[in-house]
Design a protein around this motif. Structure first.
Motif, PDB file in Angstrom:
ATOM      1  N   SER A  27       0.828  -1.210   0.000  1.00 26.62           N
ATOM      2  CA  SER A  27       0.000   0.000   0.000  1.00 26.62           C
ATOM      3  C   SER A  27       0.859   1.255   0.000  1.00 26.62           C
ATOM      4  CB  SER A  27      -0.960   0.003   1.183  1.00 26.62           C
ATOM      5  OG  SER A  27      -0.272   0.180   2.400  1.00 26.62           O
ATOM      6  N   ILE A  82      -5.165   4.953  -4.263  1.00 27.31           N
ATOM      7  CA  ILE A  82      -5.540   4.987  -2.852  1.00 27.31           C
ATOM      8  C   ILE A  82      -5.837   3.551  -2.400  1.00 27.31           C
ATOM      9  CG2 ILE A  82      -7.208   5.816  -1.155  1.00 27.31           C
ATOM     10  CD1 ILE A  82      -7.711   8.215  -2.948  1.00 27.31           C
ATOM     11  N   TYR A 141      -6.741   1.407   1.070  1.00 25.46           N
ATOM     12  CA  TYR A 141      -7.183   1.630   2.436  1.00 25.46           C
ATOM     13  C   TYR A 141      -7.785   0.372   3.021  1.00 25.46           C
ATOM     14  CZ  TYR A 141     -11.677   2.109   0.094  1.00 25.46           C
ATOM     15  OH  TYR A 141     -12.784   1.880  -0.678  1.00 25.46           O
ATOM     16  N   GLU A 142      -7.904   0.384   4.340  1.00 26.22           N
ATOM     17  CA  GLU A 142      -8.531  -0.709   5.069  1.00 26.22           C
ATOM     18  C   GLU A 142      -9.598  -0.096   5.974  1.00 26.22           C
ATOM     19  OE1 GLU A 142      -7.342  -4.177   8.318  1.00 26.22           O
ATOM     20  OE2 GLU A 142      -5.836  -2.747   7.658  1.00 26.22           O
ATOM     21  N   LEU A 143     -10.787  -0.716   5.991  1.00 28.30           N
ATOM     22  CA  LEU A 143     -11.877  -0.243   6.830  1.00 28.30           C
ATOM     23  C   LEU A 143     -12.148  -1.247   7.946  1.00 28.30           C
ATOM     24  CD1 LEU A 143     -14.400   0.845   4.040  1.00 28.30           C
ATOM     25  CD2 LEU A 143     -12.807   2.297   5.290  1.00 28.30           C
ATOM     26  N   PHE A 158     -11.947   4.245   8.524  1.00 28.98           N
ATOM     27  CA  PHE A 158     -10.615   3.958   8.008  1.00 28.98           C
ATOM     28  C   PHE A 158      -9.708   3.474   9.131  1.00 28.98           C
ATOM     29  CE2 PHE A 158     -12.208   6.915   4.818  1.00 28.98           C
ATOM     30  CZ  PHE A 158     -11.850   6.257   3.656  1.00 28.98           C
ATOM     31  N   THR A 161      -6.379   2.061   8.028  1.00 28.58           N
ATOM     32  CA  THR A 161      -5.133   2.506   7.407  1.00 28.58           C
ATOM     33  C   THR A 161      -5.450   3.068   6.028  1.00 28.58           C
ATOM     34  OG1 THR A 161      -4.703   0.324   6.456  1.00 28.58           O
ATOM     35  CG2 THR A 161      -3.652   0.798   8.573  1.00 28.58           C
ATOM     36  N   VAL A 162      -4.627   4.000   5.596  1.00 26.83           N
ATOM     37  CA  VAL A 162      -4.730   4.579   4.263  1.00 26.83           C
ATOM     38  C   VAL A 162      -3.322   4.694   3.722  1.00 26.83           C
ATOM     39  CG1 VAL A 162      -5.477   6.570   2.896  1.00 26.83           C
ATOM     40  CG2 VAL A 162      -6.784   5.900   4.912  1.00 26.83           C
ATOM     41  N   VAL A 187      -2.912   8.557  -1.263  1.00 18.62           N
ATOM     42  CA  VAL A 187      -3.978   9.525  -1.024  1.00 18.62           C
ATOM     43  C   VAL A 187      -3.444  10.967  -1.136  1.00 18.62           C
ATOM     44  CG1 VAL A 187      -3.786   9.646   1.504  1.00 18.62           C
ATOM     45  CG2 VAL A 187      -6.010   9.961   0.421  1.00 18.62           C
ATOM     46  N   PRO A 234      -2.172  10.380   4.924  1.00 21.79           N
ATOM     47  CA  PRO A 234      -2.857   9.177   5.441  1.00 21.79           C
ATOM     48  C   PRO A 234      -3.429   9.388   6.845  1.00 21.79           C
ATOM     49  CG  PRO A 234      -0.823   8.550   4.377  1.00 21.79           C
ATOM     50  CD  PRO A 234      -0.844  10.071   4.435  1.00 21.79           C
TER      51      PRO A 234
END
Length: 180
Positions: free
Chosen positions: A147, A153, A155-157, A163, A165-166, A170, A178
């Motif tokens: 990542s 972009i 990301y993890e939700l 969010f 992690t981003v 981004v 991030p």
């Protein structure tokens, strides 16, 4: 499993001779394993809840009232267990139905290699579960590195849609850091 000698096996089968054969098969690969047997489909969910079974071996003819419909409930209660279904039917649709329901493996019990396949398959399934619990950190590290290198972009939700992690892509695409 750190101590493979002490795995726990629940056998659900109405045939005493089959229970004996399955028990002996497991003990050839896992000497000292704890094996419990129940002979009625009515007791399955009670027994599943009594212990953290590592292997649950189900006889499909015994479950005929609900067929494989009990497997999702067992999977929910024992998410890390190996669930193995034994069946009298030698067709792919039975096996696929069992796998879709949450079973890890399906055996045709009239196969000439049935007795030797059971413990070997259980060992493979337990090894897979053990490996799956270890590499999570490496998988997360690889995900983080990937990542960070991507220009898109990433990301993890969490379960609530927030969010966690981003990736740094981004910044280039949206102008946010991030952390923001």
């Amino acid at each position: 499993m750190n101590n493979r000698q002490h795995i726990t096996v629940l056998i659900v089968n109405a045939e005493a001779e089959e229970v004996k054969m399955i028990t002996l098969c497991f003990r050839t690969v896992f000497p000292g394993c704890r094996v419990e047997a129940i002979y009625s489909a009515d007791d399955v969910l009670d027994w599943v809840s009594k212990h953290d079974w590592q292997v649950v071996f189900l006889d499909e003819p015994l479950l005929q009232s609900g067929g494989t419909s009990i497997i999702p409930e067992i999977r929910k209660r024992l998410p890390k267990s190996a669930i193995i279904l034994q069946t009298d039917r030698n067709d792919i649709s039975t096996a696929m139905q069992a796998i879709r329901a949450g079973a890890d493996h399906c055996f045709y019990k009239k196969s000439p290699t049935f007795a030797t396949e059971i413990p070997a398959a259980a060992k493979v399934l337990l090894d897979r579960q053990e490996e799956a619990s270890v590499p999570i950190d490496r998988a997360v590290d690889a995900y983080v590195r990937l990542s960070e290198e991507m220009t898109e972009i990433v990301y993890e939700l969490d379960n609530e849609g927030r969010f966690v992690t981003v990736g740094p892509g981004v910044v280039k695409l949206l102008g946010y850091t991030p952390e923001e």
